[in-house]
Design an enzyme around this catalytic site. Structure first.
Site, short mmCIF file in Angstrom:
data_model
loop_
_atom_site.label_atom_id
_atom_site.label_comp_id
_atom_site.label_asym_id
_atom_site.label_seq_id
_atom_site.Cartn_x
_atom_site.Cartn_y
_atom_site.Cartn_z
N LEU A 449 34.56 35.53 11.03
CA LEU A 449 35.13 34.23 11.38
C LEU A 449 36.40 33.99 10.55
O LEU A 449 36.42 34.24 9.34
CB LEU A 449 34.11 33.12 11.11
CG LEU A 449 32.76 33.27 11.86
CD1 LEU A 449 31.87 32.08 11.56
CD2 LEU A 449 32.99 33.41 13.36
N GLY A 490 27.00 35.78 5.20
CA GLY A 490 28.18 34.93 5.15
C GLY A 490 28.64 34.58 6.55
O GLY A 490 27.88 34.09 7.38
N ASP A 491 29.95 34.83 6.84
CA ASP A 491 30.51 34.55 8.17
C ASP A 491 30.75 35.83 8.95
O ASP A 491 31.60 35.87 9.84
CB ASP A 491 31.83 33.76 8.03
CG ASP A 491 32.84 34.52 7.18
OD1 ASP A 491 32.46 35.57 6.61
OD2 ASP A 491 34.00 34.09 7.11
N GLU A 492 29.97 36.91 8.66
CA GLU A 492 30.14 38.20 9.33
C GLU A 492 28.97 38.44 10.30
O GLU A 492 27.80 38.29 9.94
CB GLU A 492 30.17 39.32 8.30
CG GLU A 492 31.38 39.23 7.36
CD GLU A 492 31.36 40.30 6.29
OE1 GLU A 492 32.41 40.58 5.72
OE2 GLU A 492 30.26 40.86 6.02
#
Length: 604
Positions: A449, A490-492
């Site tokens: 993201l 996380g954002d992965e």
């Protein structure tokens, strides 16, 4: 080796009990019947023996009565007192006719004699019996008998008394058919009008003939034993044992049958013995003995009379019953075996149901066979077991739910519910193996993201978590059901595309993902745009292992992010770009311009 089960063991046990019970009952019935038959035979023999003895005594009494009749005749005293046996005598002839009549009507009489006190006991009237009939002894053939006990002892008796001689073998000279026969003599005094004894009447009895008459109605299988007061056998089935005293070898009843000793000692009047209870004293026989007085009691005369019956004849009915009992025992044993099997199966069937339910604890069909409606101990056990099973099942269901929850937590992201890195790598390795076997390809898309850090910093972690949940939901909406999306952390996020379409579909799917994430998300009433950078690596072109595919996709994502956000890049494009950079750097160092080279731009 198969061990026998409870049903088999219980069947054998019950069958053995039934067989033993029927066998014991049959054996007891057989033994009781044998004892009953022997006891009945003893009573029958005793009754017959007493009856035989009574008949013997009655016959002796009848002979005594005949002697008294002859002695009481008036002409008897007249002849005994006045006659010398020589010449004609009318009174003597009248007596002879009477004596002859008595001999005719009493075939057991061997001799009837009138003996005078005078002339040394001269026989005055005498009738003998021979093979041709009656013989009258007259004249000089008449003998003097004064020296014999049956004469001089009788002469000492008072009128009306009966003398009874011992039972002996007749050895008197000229006794015709009486010679050598067992004989019993009865005598009575003959008195004149003054009461003086002037002679005697003597009747010789054929003991064998008398016994044939009194035992004429006895069964043919009865054996008769007779002994005098000293125990000498007078009658025995074995003729060689009779009248041993006459042959110089005495054979005594008390020696042959020791149980008869009390009879001769006059301490008992009857004895019973059988070969079933006392095989050593009555081998193969049932015996009854009685002591029977006869004649004048002052002479202490008695006989011991015995009857015997073969034990086999007595037990013939028991043997027949024994055969029937054996057949009945066999039949009842088979029936007991059959009933034992049925009872054992009926008894162990609920136990088998419990055992089956125990081995199939959570199978509902196994629980249907439990005897829950029974009111006995088995029903109580079945209901307790059912309650226990339900509690265990509830505990196991809860445990399995916890286990599934733990497995899900171990392989899925807690926040988004997507598979985590561990599950994704396992799925990726399996997909690589399957693609290798089918000679197909696959693609891995690494999604990062772009503006999540700013949103997280601006609105807080709680909103950031909701944004991640919304992104995960939107990714699942964009992808096909066959595609796999996971959150690495996380954002992965990471996406796996399988099948022959992976090479061509990967860029299009990456574009749809970027378009979907560039659309505004509504979180807590606020609109926000996240955006994403995507790296693509393909199997088998970019790598052959799961780790390398993931690293290559990560590298492609960073290349796309460094070239400008909201873009995707394939790993082989990254390799082309790096090769051009290395080529230009090499030519620049050599002073050669890169006139034909151009920089690879990220694909929007």
């Amino acid at each position: 080796m198969i061990r026998p089960g409870l049903t088999f063991k219980l069947s054998v046990l019950l069958a053995c009990i039934g067989v033993l019970a029927s066998g014991a009952t049959g054996y007891y019935a057989y033994r009781a019947n044998r004892t009953m038959l022997v006891n009945e035979a003893e009573r029958s023999l005793l009754m017959s023996t007493e009856l035989l003895g009574q008949r013997f005594s009655t016959s002796i009494d009848d002979v005594g009565a005949d002697a008294l009749v002859l002695a009481s005749m008036p002409s008897t005293a007249e002849v005994a007192q006045t006659d010398d046996g020589a010449g004609p005598n009318a009174a003597r002839e009248r007596l002879a006719q009477v004596y002859s009549s008595f001999m005719v009507h009493h075939p057991e009489y061997l001799q009837v004699r009138l003996i005078s006190r005078q002339h040394y006991g001269l026989e005055l009237v005498r009738f003998d019996r021979d093979a041709d009939g009656l013989v009258r002894v007259e004249g000089d053939k008449l003998q003097e008998k004064g020296q014999f006990a049956y004469v001089f002892d009788t002469l000492t008796f008072s009128p009306g008394r009966i003398y009874t001689s011992p039972i002996t073998v007749n050895h008197e000279y000229g006794s015709h058919a009486a010679q050598g026969k067992p004989t019993l003599r009865l005598g009575t005094p003959v008195s004149n009008g003054n009461g003086a004894v002037v002679g005697v009447i003597v009747i010789d009895i054929d003991l064998a003939g008398l016994f044939r008459r009194v035992q004429s109605d006895l069964p043919s299988d009865y054996e008769v034993y007779l002994a005098n007061e000293w125990g000498d056998f007078l009658v025995n089935p074995d003729a060689s044992k009779t009248f041993g005293f006459d042959r110089g070898r005495r054979v005594l009843m008390q020696d042959s049958f020791s149980v008869t000793k009390p009879l001769f000692e006059q301490t008992q009047s009857e004895v019973l013995v059988n070969g079933l209870a006392r095989p050593h004293q009555a081998a193969g026989q049932v015996l009854a003995f009685v002591r029977r007085p006869f004649g004048d009691l002052e002479g202490n005369r008695f006989i011991v009379l015995g009857l015997a019956k073969p034990l086999d004849d007595v037990l013939s009915g028991a043997n027949l019953l024994g055969d029937r009992i054996v057949r009945m025992v066999l039949i009842f044993s088979v029936l007991a075996l059959f009933l034992a099997v049925l009872f054992a199966r009926a008894l162990t069937k609920p136990l088998h149901s419990l055992a089956y339910a125990a081995t199939h604890l959570f199978a509902e069909h196994a629980m249907e066979t439990l005897p829950l409606k029974r009111t006995d101990e088995i029903g109580v056990l079945a209901r307790c077991f059912d309650r226990l099973r339900r509690e265990i099942k509830a505990q196991m269901d809860a445990l399995h739910a916890k286990q599934r929850e733990l497995v899900h937590l171990a392989t899925h992201d807690v926040l988004t519910g997507l598979p985590n890195r561990v599950l994704f790598m396992e799925k990726l390795e399996n997909s690589i193996d399957e693609a290798t076997r089918r000679e197909e390809g696959l693609a891995v898309l690494f999604v990062d993201l772009d503006r999540f850090k700013q949103i997280n910093d601006q609105f807080g972690h709680a909103v950031g978590d909701k944004v991640l949940v919304a992104v995960a939901r939107r990714l699942k909406q964009v992808l096909c059901s066959a595609d796999v999306v996971a959150r690495l952390g996380g954002d992965e996020f990471i996406v796996l595309i399988e099948g022959p379409r992976s090479a061509e579909a990967a860029p299009a799917i990456a574009s749809r993902i970027m378009a979907a994430l560039n659309e505004e998300l509504q979180v807590d009433g606020q609109g926000m745009t996240v955006g994403a950078s995507i790296g693509i690596s393909q199997f088998p072109d970019d790598s052959g292992t799961a780790e390398e595919l993931l690293l290559n996709a990560d590298a492609a994502m960073y290349a796309a992010k460094s070239g400008g956000r909201c873009a995707y890049m394939r790993y082989h494009d990254v390799l082309d770009m790096r090769r051009r950079e290395q080529f230009e750097q090499a030519h620049a160092a050599a002073g050669i311009g890169a006139t034909e080279g151009h920089e690879a731009e990220p694909t929007a």
